[in-house]
Structure formats: C-alpha cells, structure tokens
Scaffold this motif. Structure first.
Motif, mmCIF file in Angstrom:
data_model
loop_
_atom_site.group_PDB
_atom_site.id
_atom_site.type_symbol
_atom_site.label_atom_id
_atom_site.label_comp_id
_atom_site.label_asym_id
_atom_site.label_seq_id
_atom_site.Cartn_x
_atom_site.Cartn_y
_atom_site.Cartn_z
ATOM 1 N N ALA A 1 86.097 34.299 50.249
ATOM 2 C CA ALA A 1 86.747 33.576 51.346
ATOM 3 C C ALA A 1 85.741 32.935 52.297
ATOM 4 N N GLN A 2 84.672 33.650 52.623
ATOM 5 C CA GLN A 2 83.679 33.130 53.571
ATOM 6 C C GLN A 2 82.268 33.447 53.067
ATOM 7 N N PRO A 3 81.824 32.750 52.043
ATOM 8 C CA PRO A 3 80.520 33.063 51.438
ATOM 9 C C PRO A 3 79.343 32.874 52.386
ATOM 10 N N ASP A 4 79.508 32.086 53.438
ATOM 11 C CA ASP A 4 78.410 31.864 54.375
ATOM 12 C C ASP A 4 78.150 33.083 55.258
ATOM 13 N N ARG A 5 79.114 34.006 55.328
ATOM 14 C CA ARG A 5 78.952 35.179 56.193
ATOM 15 C C ARG A 5 78.523 36.418 55.421
ATOM 16 N N ILE A 6 78.626 36.375 54.106
ATOM 17 C CA ILE A 6 78.275 37.531 53.282
ATOM 18 C C ILE A 6 77.158 37.118 52.328
ATOM 19 N N SER A 7 75.998 37.695 52.509
ATOM 20 C CA SER A 7 74.823 37.270 51.748
ATOM 21 C C SER A 7 74.762 37.901 50.366
ATOM 22 N N SER A 8 75.285 39.119 50.220
ATOM 23 C CA SER A 8 75.237 39.806 48.934
ATOM 24 C C SER A 8 76.300 40.897 48.910
ATOM 25 N N LEU A 9 76.632 41.339 47.698
ATOM 26 C CA LEU A 9 77.632 42.380 47.515
ATOM 27 C C LEU A 9 77.048 43.567 46.772
ATOM 28 N N ILE A 10 77.561 44.748 47.114
ATOM 29 C CA ILE A 10 77.268 45.979 46.383
ATOM 30 C C ILE A 10 78.621 46.593 46.046
ATOM 31 N N LEU A 11 78.914 46.721 44.769
ATOM 32 C CA LEU A 11 80.191 47.260 44.326
ATOM 33 C C LEU A 11 79.950 48.622 43.682
ATOM 34 N N MET A 12 80.527 49.668 44.260
ATOM 35 C CA MET A 12 80.299 51.040 43.794
ATOM 36 C C MET A 12 81.618 51.635 43.308
ATOM 37 N N GLY A 13 81.685 51.961 42.028
ATOM 38 C CA GLY A 13 82.927 52.474 41.473
ATOM 39 C C GLY A 13 84.084 51.531 41.726
ATOM 40 N N SER A 14 83.778 50.256 41.746
ATOM 41 C CA SER A 14 84.756 49.263 42.201
ATOM 42 C C SER A 14 85.807 48.948 41.156
ATOM 43 N N ALA A 15 87.031 48.787 41.637
ATOM 44 C CA ALA A 15 88.075 48.217 40.798
ATOM 45 C C ALA A 15 87.799 46.736 40.624
ATOM 46 N N GLY A 16 88.409 46.155 39.608
ATOM 47 C CA GLY A 16 88.257 44.732 39.342
ATOM 48 C C GLY A 16 89.520 44.176 38.727
ATOM 49 N N PRO A 17 89.515 42.910 38.387
ATOM 50 C CA PRO A 17 90.748 42.271 37.907
ATOM 51 C C PRO A 17 91.267 42.787 36.579
ATOM 52 N N THR A 18 90.459 43.524 35.830
ATOM 53 C CA THR A 18 90.941 44.086 34.565
ATOM 54 C C THR A 18 91.380 45.549 34.709
ATOM 55 N N PHE A 19 91.324 46.077 35.928
ATOM 56 C CA PHE A 19 91.767 47.449 36.172
ATOM 57 C C PHE A 19 93.288 47.479 36.244
ATOM 58 N N ARG A 20 93.889 48.371 35.472
ATOM 59 C CA ARG A 20 95.341 48.464 35.453
ATOM 60 C C ARG A 20 95.813 49.544 36.425
ATOM 61 N N TRP A 21 96.705 49.162 37.305
ATOM 62 C CA TRP A 21 97.206 50.051 38.348
ATOM 63 C C TRP A 21 98.716 50.159 38.235
ATOM 64 N N PRO A 22 99.301 51.369 38.329
ATOM 65 C CA PRO A 22 98.659 52.667 38.570
ATOM 66 C C PRO A 22 97.726 53.086 37.434
ATOM 67 N N GLY A 23 96.676 53.794 37.813
ATOM 68 C CA GLY A 23 95.652 54.140 36.854
ATOM 69 C C GLY A 23 95.924 55.386 36.045
ATOM 70 N N SER A 24 96.941 56.144 36.418
ATOM 71 C CA SER A 24 97.253 57.387 35.710
ATOM 72 C C SER A 24 98.725 57.714 35.910
ATOM 73 N N THR A 25 99.195 58.705 35.182
ATOM 74 C CA THR A 25 100.573 59.163 35.350
ATOM 75 C C THR A 25 100.796 59.692 36.758
#
Length: 263
Positions: free
Chosen positions: A94-118
């Motif tokens: 959304a605002q790439p000029d304000r965020i210089s870099s990302l760190i994703l830890m145990g991150s969900a992503g667009p291929t993560f299916r939710w709910p993740g378990s029963t």
C-alpha cells in the motif's frame, strides 16, 4: 490510537506485528538481542489486551501506519509474524515509500488455507467454538500446553504458556480474536505486490503454517531471501532467538536477495 507497546534500543527502526492472537510481549526475547543495533517497536494490535479494535487486515494496516505517524517514523522495516505477516505485506504494497524492507516470520501467505485445522474450523466457523474455548480456559494455563507445545515445535516455556493464558483471560480479547478469525482470507495477501527486500524465516517443523507456505512466498516475492530453520516450529524468534536475530542483522545490513536453507 491507544496501544501497549515495547520501544527498545536505538538505530534503524523495526516494527513488529504479532499474529492471531498475540501481543507485543511475544517478541521480547528477540528484541532483547536486536536492541543493541536497532530501535525495536512492538505493539498490541487493537482489540488484544487493551482498547477496542476493528477486526480485519485493512484495519491492521491502518493501525500500523497510525503507529508510524505516532512515532514520527518515515521509513522502517516491518517484521510480521503469522497473521501479522499478512498485515506487513499489505502495508508494504500500500505504501512502499514508508516501508524499506520486510521480515516475515512463520508468516501466512496467499496459498495458506484457512481454517488451518479441524480445531480452527470448530473455533472460528461454528457457534460451539467460543463456549468450548472458554470452558477449556477455566482449567488454567496448562490446559493449553498440548496445543502450544505442538505449535512451538518442542516443550513450550512456562512463561509463554502463562502469557497466552493471561492474554486470553480477557473476554473482549477472545471476542476480537474470534472476529478476526471468522473473516480472515489469507488468499488476499498481496505477496506479488511486495517490491521491498524481504527476509522469510520459517520453521521446518511449523504445524500452524506449514513450511510449504514459506516456499511459495519466496517464489511470489521477487526480492526475497528464504531461511528455513530445522526443528523450529511456529515461534522461531522465541525457540531459535540467536539464529533469527543473526539472520535479521545480516539481512538488514546487506539486503542482498538470495534463497538458502540452514539444513
């Protein structure tokens, strides 16, 4: 905005965004190490342990930028954990000029299916979930040990279990957690829209967000560095603090794109 936060250290700023559920305190072990080189700011997202907050990724993004305004920060690195990774990616796009870099830890992503378990499906998609959770909570912190041990990847520390129980002792926090889980759509995470250098740290033994999600994130984010941690679960920054801190320091000092495994 009203927030409970940690603000520790001096230097380039890193903002830490917790998961679903979570709190600023989750990042304390990592911040204690990184604060010698960076200004580390972690905050309780609205609805978790303090003021009312609206559920949803869009609100989480707005809240993050409100925090940057509050601290008068013009350019930062954002570290998102689990659900917080979705917020981090959406903010970066959304605002790439304000965020210089990302760190994703145990991150969900667009291929993560939710709910993740029963259990997730029961909790977030049926009317039985909340009453059952509250019943379990009445048995005290140790009632959650099996689930937290599994997510942690080994025996979870006592303080982690106690912190989780304390957080979930607040009825409004539990209600907010359920509300966010009900409407979350991980497939909307804009990984392809992330232009920033991105460090992806993921436990190979993560049972909450499988390591395959990290591999997909590395494929979708052009300028990404992937670090897979053997024997680490969903809290790699707590269970493997020194390794994660070292990787973050190296990444923020160089920001050179590469893909590697620590196996």
């Amino acid at each position: 905005m009203t927030s409970q936060f940690i603000d520790q250290g001096e230097g380039p700023a890193i903002i830490f965004v917790h998961g679903l559920p979570g709190q600023a305190k989750d990042f304390s072990p990592l911040i204690d190490v990184l604060a010698s080189d960076f200004r580390c700011i972690a905050y309780n997202r609205g609805g978790y342990g303090h003021a009312y907050g609206k559920p949803g990724i869009a609100h989480g993004v707005a809240e993050l930028f409100d925090l940057l305004d509050e601290f008068e920060l013009k350019e930062v690195s954002v570290a998102g954990w689990s659900y917080g990774g979705h917020i981090a990616m959406a903010a970066a796009a959304a605002q790439p000029d304000r965020i210089s870099s990302l760190i994703l830890m145990g991150s969900a992503g667009p291929t993560f299916r939710w709910p993740g378990s029963t259990a997730d499906a029961l909790l977030f998609k049926t009317p039985l979930g909340l009453p059952l959770f509250r019943l379990l909570h009445r048995f005290g912190p140790q009632a959650f040990r099996p689930q937290l041990n599994d997510a942690y990847g080994k025996v979870a520390p006592e303080d982690l279990i106690q912190d989780f129980w304390n957080l979930m002792s607040d009825k409004s926090t539990v209600g907010h957690w359920i509300s966010e889980g009900k409407i979350w759509q991980p497939e909307t995470a804009p990984a392809k829209g992330v232009e920033q250098s991105t460090l992806i740290i993921h436990g190979e033994a993560d049972t909450r967000v499988p390591a395959q999600i990290a591999l997909e994130l590395a494929r979708l984010i052009p300028n990404s560095t992937l670090k897979l941690l053997p024997n680490a679960g969903h809290w790699p920054f707590a269970s493997h603090t020194q390794i994660v801190a070292s990787e973050i320091k190296t990444f923020l000092q160089t920001k050179l794109p590469k893909v590697a495994s620590l196996a």
